[in-house]
Design an enzyme around this catalytic site. Structure first.
Site, PDB file in Angstrom:
ATOM      1  CG  ASP A 111      -0.308  -0.251   2.665  1.00 57.54           C
ATOM      2  OD1 ASP A 111       0.816   0.383   2.680  1.00 57.54           O
ATOM      3  OD2 ASP A 111      -0.961  -0.670   3.251  1.00 57.54           O
ATOM      4  CG  HIS A 126       4.232  -9.924  -0.719  1.00 54.82           C
ATOM      5  ND1 HIS A 126       3.614 -10.232   0.320  1.00 54.82           N
ATOM      6  CD2 HIS A 126       5.179 -10.896  -0.646  1.00 54.82           C
ATOM      7  CE1 HIS A 126       4.040 -11.543   1.032  1.00 54.82           C
ATOM      8  NE2 HIS A 126       5.198 -11.769   0.366  1.00 54.82           N
ATOM      9  CB  CYS A 158       7.737  -3.992 -25.674  1.00 52.54           C
ATOM     10  SG  CYS A 158       6.800  -4.745 -24.371  1.00 52.54           S
ATOM     11  CD  GLU A 223      -6.900 -12.224  15.192  1.00 53.95           C
ATOM     12  OE1 GLU A 223      -6.645 -13.438  14.315  1.00 53.95           O
ATOM     13  OE2 GLU A 223      -8.010 -11.444  14.813  1.00 53.95           O
TER      14      GLU A 223
HETATM   15  C1  BJW Z   1      -3.040  -6.346  13.562  1.00 57.56           C
HETATM   16  C2  BJW Z   1      -3.946  -5.110  13.772  1.00 57.56           C
HETATM   17  C3  BJW Z   1      -3.378  -4.065  14.434  1.00 57.56           C
HETATM   18  C4  BJW Z   1      -4.922  -6.637  12.762  1.00 57.56           C
HETATM   19  N1  BJW Z   1      -2.212  -4.098  14.658  1.00 57.56           N
HETATM   20  N2  BJW Z   1      -1.960  -6.309  14.102  1.00 57.56           N
HETATM   21  C5  BJW Z   1       6.325 -22.816   2.193  1.00 57.56           C
HETATM   22  C6  BJW Z   1       5.418 -23.392   2.808  1.00 57.56           C
HETATM   23  C7  BJW Z   1       3.931 -23.395   2.338  1.00 57.56           C
HETATM   24  C8  BJW Z   1       3.556 -22.620   1.240  1.00 57.56           C
HETATM   25  C9  BJW Z   1       4.841 -21.970   0.665  1.00 57.56           C
HETATM   26  C10 BJW Z   1       6.074 -21.944   1.037  1.00 57.56           C
HETATM   27  N3  BJW Z   1       6.778 -21.131   0.289  1.00 57.56           N
HETATM   28  C11 BJW Z   1       6.005 -20.743  -0.452  1.00 57.56           C
HETATM   29  C12 BJW Z   1       4.791 -21.221  -0.357  1.00 57.56           C
HETATM   30  C13 BJW Z   1       3.665 -20.897  -1.358  1.00 57.56           C
HETATM   31  C14 BJW Z   1       2.862 -19.514  -0.970  1.00 57.56           C
HETATM   32  C15 BJW Z   1       2.725 -19.437   0.523  1.00 57.56           C
HETATM   33  O1  BJW Z   1       3.083 -18.834   1.382  1.00 57.56           O
HETATM   34  N4  BJW Z   1       1.394 -20.101   0.725  1.00 57.56           N
HETATM   35  C16 BJW Z   1       0.970 -20.267   2.148  1.00 57.56           C
HETATM   36  C17 BJW Z   1      -0.275 -19.267   2.472  1.00 57.56           C
HETATM   37  C18 BJW Z   1       0.331 -21.608   2.204  1.00 57.56           C
HETATM   38  N5  BJW Z   1       4.027 -18.357  -1.084  1.00 57.56           N
HETATM   39  C19 BJW Z   1       4.093 -17.815  -2.400  1.00 57.56           C
HETATM   40  O2  BJW Z   1       3.372 -18.006  -3.378  1.00 57.56           O
HETATM   41  C20 BJW Z   1       5.013 -16.799  -2.589  1.00 57.56           C
HETATM   42  N6  BJW Z   1       6.035 -17.113  -3.700  1.00 57.56           N
HETATM   43  C21 BJW Z   1       6.850 -18.010  -3.546  1.00 57.56           C
HETATM   44  O3  BJW Z   1       7.102 -18.362  -2.597  1.00 57.56           O
HETATM   45  O4  BJW Z   1       7.718 -18.087  -4.739  1.00 57.56           O
HETATM   46  C22 BJW Z   1       8.567 -19.114  -4.758  1.00 57.56           C
HETATM   47  C23 BJW Z   1       7.648 -20.206  -5.278  1.00 57.56           C
HETATM   48  C24 BJW Z   1       6.931 -19.970  -6.396  1.00 57.56           C
HETATM   49  C25 BJW Z   1       6.258 -21.174  -6.740  1.00 57.56           C
HETATM   50  C26 BJW Z   1       5.724 -22.300  -5.862  1.00 57.56           C
HETATM   51  C27 BJW Z   1       6.437 -22.511  -4.748  1.00 57.56           C
HETATM   52  C28 BJW Z   1       7.647 -21.522  -4.472  1.00 57.56           C
HETATM   53  C29 BJW Z   1       4.458 -15.385  -2.717  1.00 57.56           C
HETATM   54  C30 BJW Z   1       3.414 -14.950  -1.760  1.00 57.56           C
HETATM   55  C31 BJW Z   1       2.866 -13.798  -2.238  1.00 57.56           C
HETATM   56  C32 BJW Z   1       1.821 -13.301  -1.158  1.00 57.56           C
HETATM   57  N7  BJW Z   1       0.924 -12.339  -2.046  1.00 57.56           N
HETATM   58  C33 BJW Z   1      -0.259 -11.627  -1.100  1.00 57.56           C
HETATM   59  C34 BJW Z   1      -0.966 -10.863  -2.239  1.00 57.56           C
HETATM   60  C35 BJW Z   1      -0.086  -9.521  -2.655  1.00 57.56           C
HETATM   61  C36 BJW Z   1      -0.791  -8.969  -3.792  1.00 57.56           C
HETATM   62  C37 BJW Z   1      -2.079  -8.235  -2.909  1.00 57.56           C
HETATM   63  O5  BJW Z   1      -2.139  -7.326  -2.260  1.00 57.56           O
HETATM   64  O6  BJW Z   1      -3.453  -8.856  -3.469  1.00 57.56           O
HETATM   65  O7  BJW Z   1       0.434 -10.829  -0.231  1.00 57.56           O
HETATM   66  S1  BJW Z   1      -1.158 -12.696  -0.295  1.00 57.56           S
HETATM   67  C38 BJW Z   1      -1.283 -11.797   1.018  1.00 57.56           C
HETATM   68  O8  BJW Z   1      -0.753 -12.262   2.180  1.00 57.56           O
HETATM   69  C39 BJW Z   1      -0.514 -10.524   0.867  1.00 57.56           C
HETATM   70  C40 BJW Z   1       0.303 -10.216   1.966  1.00 57.56           C
HETATM   71  O9  BJW Z   1       1.267  -9.549   2.018  1.00 57.56           O
HETATM   72  C41 BJW Z   1       0.307 -11.299   2.813  1.00 57.56           C
HETATM   73  C42 BJW Z   1       0.641 -11.672   4.138  1.00 57.56           C
HETATM   74  O10 BJW Z   1      -0.565 -11.297   4.589  1.00 57.56           O
HETATM   75  P1  BJW Z   1      -0.535 -10.383   6.192  1.00 57.56           P
HETATM   76  O11 BJW Z   1       0.218  -9.276   5.850  1.00 57.56           O
HETATM   77  O12 BJW Z   1       0.220 -11.230   7.001  1.00 57.56           O
HETATM   78  O13 BJW Z   1      -1.869  -9.825   6.534  1.00 57.56           O
HETATM   79  P2  BJW Z   1      -2.963 -10.948   7.028  1.00 57.56           P
HETATM   80  O14 BJW Z   1      -4.328 -10.305   6.636  1.00 57.56           O
HETATM   81  O15 BJW Z   1      -2.922 -12.426   6.916  1.00 57.56           O
HETATM   82  O16 BJW Z   1      -2.792 -10.852   8.690  1.00 57.56           O
HETATM   83  C43 BJW Z   1      -3.124  -9.555   9.285  1.00 57.56           C
HETATM   84  C44 BJW Z   1      -2.633  -9.873  10.789  1.00 57.56           C
HETATM   85  O17 BJW Z   1      -2.568  -8.492  11.370  1.00 57.56           O
HETATM   86  C45 BJW Z   1      -3.625 -10.646  11.586  1.00 57.56           C
HETATM   87  O18 BJW Z   1      -2.656 -11.525  12.179  1.00 57.56           O
HETATM   88  C46 BJW Z   1      -4.232  -9.544  12.553  1.00 57.56           C
HETATM   89  O19 BJW Z   1      -4.458 -10.174  13.684  1.00 57.56           O
HETATM   90  C47 BJW Z   1      -3.275  -8.571  12.523  1.00 57.56           C
HETATM   91  N8  BJW Z   1      -3.741  -7.342  12.841  1.00 57.56           N
HETATM   92  N9  BJW Z   1      -5.022  -5.523  12.929  1.00 57.56           N
HETATM   93  C48 BJW Z   1      -1.607  -5.205  14.633  1.00 57.56           C
HETATM   94  N10 BJW Z   1      -4.099  -3.012  14.732  1.00 57.56           N
END
Ligand code: BJW
Length: 252
Positions: A111, A126, A158, A223
């Site tokens: 963001d 990301h 391109c 959490e």
């Molecule tokens: C507060 C609050 C307050 C509320 N104060 N806190 C190993 C094991 C298993 C799977 C994989 C692995 N390695 C790779 C993978 C696959 C996959 C993955 O991780 N999957 C799992 C989900 C199972 N990873 C990928 O695909 C990544 N690429 C990769 O590894 O490439 C190599 C590869 C390629 C192909 C195959 C294998 C390997 C890329 C990941 C990209 C993630 N993209 C997103 C979307 C971005 C675009 C968009 O914006 O739409 O990124 S997904 C989404 O999740 C976004 C976020 O950055 C990301 C993380 O989320 P985040 O920030 O943690 O948010 P939330 O909502 O989940 O949590 C919010 C938290 O805030 C909560 O805990 C609340 O309690 C808290 N909160 N209010 C403080 N006031």
């Protein structure tokens, strides 16, 4: 070690904070929640848009199937972001960069609110919602000053299609970004993980790396997460309320 859960900052952490030289902060969507940016997970639910879970619309497969719909999803979110501002958590972290000998802010957020609060040299794992990228030649386009409807329909270099410059599920992280974060995690003495559900890899591996390398690890989140038991301290609270406390009552 069993995590200690507290709603304020312990004296031990205050001492660590005062003495730290190399500090890394990993942030997630929770840091922007108090600005009004919806999180992806947390609170028991997952973000949904037009009936699609974000794990579908923000995926490499969706990009292949329907680039226009992916653009619509990001246009919608950029539109919301235009009226939102950094919150006290972003502001506090921007201050930290001048406080420590070596400070690295690593974010999963796309963001741009850290930068708007004044953070420099942020490691964006990301990507950014404020950039487009050509699918063919990789040319980048800044979308900050472009109203959505006048962004180039195709690459000016391109002629191929543009896509949001963000990392979707199943895509690789930008070259060098994770490597830089990893190096800092391996060598820091204090590591904060703030506002992330810590389920997306490889970002979620960074606190584990820091802990294994000897850093004091601190989680700030209302959490519990899969990392809570690993961290040396867990502060159960909102980032925008907790982070300013480090300045207010700091002994240094
Ligand atoms: C507060 C609050 C307050 C509320 N104060 N806190 C190993 C094991 C298993 C799977 C994989 C692995 N390695 C790779 C993978 C696959 C996959 C993955 O991780 N999957 C799992 C989900 C199972 N990873 C990928 O695909 C990544 N690429 C990769 O590894 O490439 C190599 C590869 C390629 C192909 C195959 C294998 C390997 C890329 C990941 C990209 C993630 N993209 C997103 C979307 C971005 C675009 C968009 O914006 O739409 O990124 S997904 C989404 O999740 C976004 C976020 O950055 C990301 C993380 O989320 P985040 O920030 O943690 O948010 P939330 O909502 O989940 O949590 C919010 C938290 O805030 C909560 O805990 C609340 O309690 C808290 N909160 N209010 C403080 N006031």
């Amino acid at each position: 070690m069993q995590a200690r859960r507290r709603a304020s900052i312990s004296e031990r952490l205050r001492e660590r904070f005062a003495q730290a030289r190399r500090v890394v902060v990993l942030t997630g969507a929770g840091v922007s929640a108090e600005s009004g940016v919806p999180t992806f997970r947390g609170g028991g639910g997952a973000a949904v848009w037009k009936g699609m879970p974000f794990s579908v619309i923000s995926s490499a497969g969706m990009l292949q199937r329907d680039l226009a719909e992916v653009w619509a999803w990001f246009d919608y979110r950029r539109d919301i972001l235009q009226s939102l501002s950094p919150n006290p958590a972003h502001v506090a972290l921007a201050r930290w960069q001048d406080r420590f000998e070596d400070f690295t802010l690593v974010t999963q957020n796309v963001d741009g609110l850290h930068q708007r609060a004044g953070s420099r040299d942020v490691v964006e794992l990301h990507g950014s919602i404020w950039r487009a990228r050509c699918v063919a030649c990789g040319e980048h386009y800044d979308l900050h000053d472009e109203p959505q409807r006048t962004r180039p329909p195709a690459c000016l270099n391109c002629g191929d299609a543009l896509r949001p410059d963000v990392v979707l599920f199943g895509e690789m992280l930008p070259a060098g970004a994770f490597e830089r974060a990893l190096e800092k995690a391996e060598t820091c003495d204090l590591f904060f993980v703030i506002g992330t559900s810590a389920v997306v890899y490889p970002a979620a591996a960074l606190p584990e790396v820091a802990k294994s390398a000897g850093a004091y690890t601190v989680e700030i989140n209302p959490e519990l997460t899969p990392l809570s038991d690993l961290c040396d301290e867990v502060i159960n609270g909102r980032a925008g309320e907790i982070l300013p406390l480090f300045e207010v009552n700091s002994k240094s």
